[in-house]
Enzyme design. Structure first.
Site, PDB file in Angstrom:
ATOM      1  N   SER A  11       5.315 -13.844  -6.340  1.00 55.59           N
ATOM      2  CA  SER A  11       4.873 -14.376  -6.301  1.00 55.59           C
ATOM      3  C   SER A  11       4.732 -15.425  -6.983  1.00 55.59           C
ATOM      4  O   SER A  11       5.635 -16.028  -7.651  1.00 55.59           O
ATOM      5  CB  SER A  11       3.522 -12.925  -6.875  1.00 55.59           C
ATOM      6  OG  SER A  11       2.146 -13.634  -7.691  1.00 55.59           O
ATOM      7  N   TYR A  65       0.036  -8.857 -14.652  1.00 59.93           N
ATOM      8  CA  TYR A  65       0.357  -9.689 -13.564  1.00 59.93           C
ATOM      9  C   TYR A  65       1.352 -10.714 -13.514  1.00 59.93           C
ATOM     10  O   TYR A  65       2.636 -10.432 -13.544  1.00 59.93           O
ATOM     11  CB  TYR A  65      -0.331  -9.844 -12.795  1.00 59.93           C
ATOM     12  CG  TYR A  65       0.010 -10.092 -11.471  1.00 59.93           C
ATOM     13  CD1 TYR A  65       0.139  -8.918  -9.992  1.00 59.93           C
ATOM     14  CD2 TYR A  65      -0.025 -11.466 -10.782  1.00 59.93           C
ATOM     15  CE1 TYR A  65       0.896  -9.734  -8.851  1.00 59.93           C
ATOM     16  CE2 TYR A  65       0.899 -11.741  -9.500  1.00 59.93           C
ATOM     17  CZ  TYR A  65       1.031 -10.450  -8.838  1.00 59.93           C
ATOM     18  OH  TYR A  65       0.898 -10.493  -6.708  1.00 59.93           O
TER      19      TYR A  65
HETATM   20  P1  NAD Z   1      -1.783  -3.557  -1.527  1.00 61.25           P
HETATM   21  O1  NAD Z   1      -2.364  -3.529  -2.245  1.00 61.25           O
HETATM   22  O2  NAD Z   1      -2.063  -3.740   0.087  1.00 61.25           O
HETATM   23  O3  NAD Z   1      -0.389  -3.054  -0.639  1.00 61.25           O
HETATM   24  C1  NAD Z   1       0.438  -2.294  -2.296  1.00 61.25           C
HETATM   25  C2  NAD Z   1       1.621  -1.227  -1.652  1.00 61.25           C
HETATM   26  O4  NAD Z   1       2.750  -0.872  -3.102  1.00 61.25           O
HETATM   27  C3  NAD Z   1       0.369  -0.379  -0.838  1.00 61.25           C
HETATM   28  O5  NAD Z   1       1.480  -0.012  -0.006  1.00 61.25           O
HETATM   29  C4  NAD Z   1       0.201   0.414  -2.632  1.00 61.25           C
HETATM   30  O6  NAD Z   1      -0.072   2.279  -1.917  1.00 61.25           O
HETATM   31  C5  NAD Z   1       1.810   0.785  -2.519  1.00 61.25           C
HETATM   32  N1  NAD Z   1       1.884   0.879  -4.431  1.00 61.25           N
HETATM   33  C6  NAD Z   1       0.865   0.748  -5.345  1.00 61.25           C
HETATM   34  N2  NAD Z   1       1.374   1.315  -6.379  1.00 61.25           N
HETATM   35  C7  NAD Z   1       1.965   2.099  -6.202  1.00 61.25           C
HETATM   36  C8  NAD Z   1       3.026   3.239  -6.972  1.00 61.25           C
HETATM   37  N3  NAD Z   1       2.394   3.096  -8.111  1.00 61.25           N
HETATM   38  N4  NAD Z   1       3.824   3.739  -6.287  1.00 61.25           N
HETATM   39  C9  NAD Z   1       4.723   3.294  -4.906  1.00 61.25           C
HETATM   40  N5  NAD Z   1       4.002   2.189  -4.450  1.00 61.25           N
HETATM   41  C10 NAD Z   1       2.422   2.065  -5.050  1.00 61.25           C
HETATM   42  O7  NAD Z   1      -0.909  -5.391  -2.026  1.00 61.25           O
HETATM   43  P2  NAD Z   1      -0.093  -6.205  -1.392  1.00 61.25           P
HETATM   44  O8  NAD Z   1      -0.674  -7.804  -1.402  1.00 61.25           O
HETATM   45  O9  NAD Z   1       0.365  -6.551   0.091  1.00 61.25           O
HETATM   46  O10 NAD Z   1       1.177  -6.721  -2.626  1.00 61.25           O
HETATM   47  C11 NAD Z   1       2.535  -5.828  -2.088  1.00 61.25           C
HETATM   48  C12 NAD Z   1       3.305  -7.244  -3.245  1.00 61.25           C
HETATM   49  O11 NAD Z   1       2.848  -8.406  -2.908  1.00 61.25           O
HETATM   50  C13 NAD Z   1       2.692  -6.920  -4.441  1.00 61.25           C
HETATM   51  O12 NAD Z   1       3.802  -6.930  -5.061  1.00 61.25           O
HETATM   52  C14 NAD Z   1       1.883  -8.317  -5.032  1.00 61.25           C
HETATM   53  O13 NAD Z   1       2.417  -8.831  -6.164  1.00 61.25           O
HETATM   54  C15 NAD Z   1       2.811  -8.743  -3.981  1.00 61.25           C
HETATM   55  N6  NAD Z   1       2.296 -10.353  -3.923  1.00 61.25           N
HETATM   56  C16 NAD Z   1       0.809 -10.124  -3.588  1.00 61.25           C
HETATM   57  C17 NAD Z   1      -0.029 -11.214  -2.652  1.00 61.25           C
HETATM   58  C18 NAD Z   1      -1.816 -11.765  -2.246  1.00 61.25           C
HETATM   59  O14 NAD Z   1      -2.057 -12.798  -2.116  1.00 61.25           O
HETATM   60  N7  NAD Z   1      -1.460 -10.392  -1.917  1.00 61.25           N
HETATM   61  C19 NAD Z   1       0.461 -12.263  -3.147  1.00 61.25           C
HETATM   62  C20 NAD Z   1       1.966 -12.780  -4.079  1.00 61.25           C
HETATM   63  C21 NAD Z   1       2.294 -11.271  -4.523  1.00 61.25           C
END
Ligand code: NAD
Length: 266
Positions: free
Chosen positions: A148, A161
């Site tokens: 991130s 986080y």
């Molecule tokens: P999201 O909530 O849409 O997806 C998260 C995924 O992780 C889902 O498939 C969920 O089922 C899975 N997950 C959660 N807990 C779990 C567990 N205990 N075991 C297995 N799977 C699990 O979120 P997202 O925004 O797509 O985030 C994905 C990644 O990107 C994360 O690591 C997040 O920190 C990172 N990220 C997101 C953003 C953003 O703006 N959305 C920005 C920077 C980084």
């Protein structure tokens, strides 16, 4: 979908947390370029099966699902072994699963701290330590950690986080040094704000902690951080991923591709 193309036929990938958001988009980006994939993540069984079947049908690749919970080391080991057993090899590991919690440090629930560190950081360690021997035997591998902008910069009220994501960046660099001579690379992609369920669910919490409206959170907190004033698109992350997993990515190692609209330039 991105316009970047890479021939990944004959390759296989595990993408943790690929039942939603960024992980689902990255999985589709790999499948669209011929890669067999193992989906993973939480969710409703029917919706997961619909996603699995849609990707398999659309891209004519093998698409499997494994339900490993990233809280449990033994299930992560089983996920990696499953990929090797079912697909015969493991070329690409994308550590993407993640959760968020927004609260003041003095009110931050200890159980949320533990879960965020376990899912966002410790699971990366477990997945890598099981995948690297397989990649070493193949003489090639690509590990991409979805960290991130918060791997390199902090924001208030996101202590767990930010700590976890900074940890992912450190782990990425350490692994990169250890595997550098084995045809394996380990890099991070650092997204800024992407409009996923994870982001949508923190808008209300951030509004409460900061005492502002939800519209103000989007405009004055999220997009304020990003000089482009635009959310990051899935296709822009897929493009970065395809570069890292390609042969041309062989000398990108221990690095981060920041896709955050200039946030980290400030
Ligand atoms: P999201 O909530 O849409 O997806 C998260 C995924 O992780 C889902 O498939 C969920 O089922 C899975 N997950 C959660 N807990 C779990 C567990 N205990 N075991 C297995 N799977 C699990 O979120 P997202 O925004 O797509 O985030 C994905 C990644 O990107 C994360 O690591 C997040 O920190 C990172 N990220 C997101 C953003 C953003 O703006 N959305 C920005 C920077 C980084």
């Amino acid at each position: 979908m991105t316009s970047v193309r890479v021939d990944l036929s004959g390759h296989s990938a595990v993408i943790t947390g690929s039942t939603s958001g960024i992980g689902a988009a990255l999985a589709e980006g790999l499948a669209a370029n011929g890669c067999d994939i193992v989906l993973n993540g939480l969710g409703e069984a029917g919706e997961i099966e619909a996603l699995r079947a849609r990707l398999a049908d659309a891209y004519k690749v093998r698409v499997l699902y494994h339900p490993a919970n990233m809280l449990h080391a033994d299930q992560i080991a089983d996920l990696i072994a499953f990929a090797q057993k079912e697909l015969g090899r493991l070329d690409i590991l994308i550590n993407n699963a993640g959760i968020q919690h927004v609260a003041k440090i003095e009110e931050f629930p200890a159980d949320r701290w533990d879960a965020i560190l376990a899912i966002n950081l410790t699971s990366v360690f477990h997945a890598c330590r099981h995948a690297i021997p397989l990649m070493t035997a193949q003489g090639r591998g690509r590990i991409v950690n979805i960290a991130s902008a918060h791997a390199l910069a902090a924001s208030p009220f996101k202590s767990a986080y930010v700590a976890a994501k900074h940890g992912v960046m450190g782990l990425t660099k350490t692994i990169a040094l250890e595997v550098a001579e084995r045809g394996i690379t380990c890099n991070a992609i650092n997204p800024g704000y992407v409009r996923t369920p994870l982001v949508d669910s923190q808008i209300a919490d951030t509004a409460r902690e900061r005492g502002i409206s939800e519209d103000e959170v989007v405009r004055d907190v999220m997009l304020y951080a990003q000089p482009t004033k635009k959310f990051v698109e899935y296709s822009q992350l897929v493009g970065a991923l395809l570069y890292l997993v390609s042969d041309d990515g062989a000398n990108a190692n221990g690095s981060a591709i920041n896709v955050e609209g200039g946030w980290l330039a400030k």
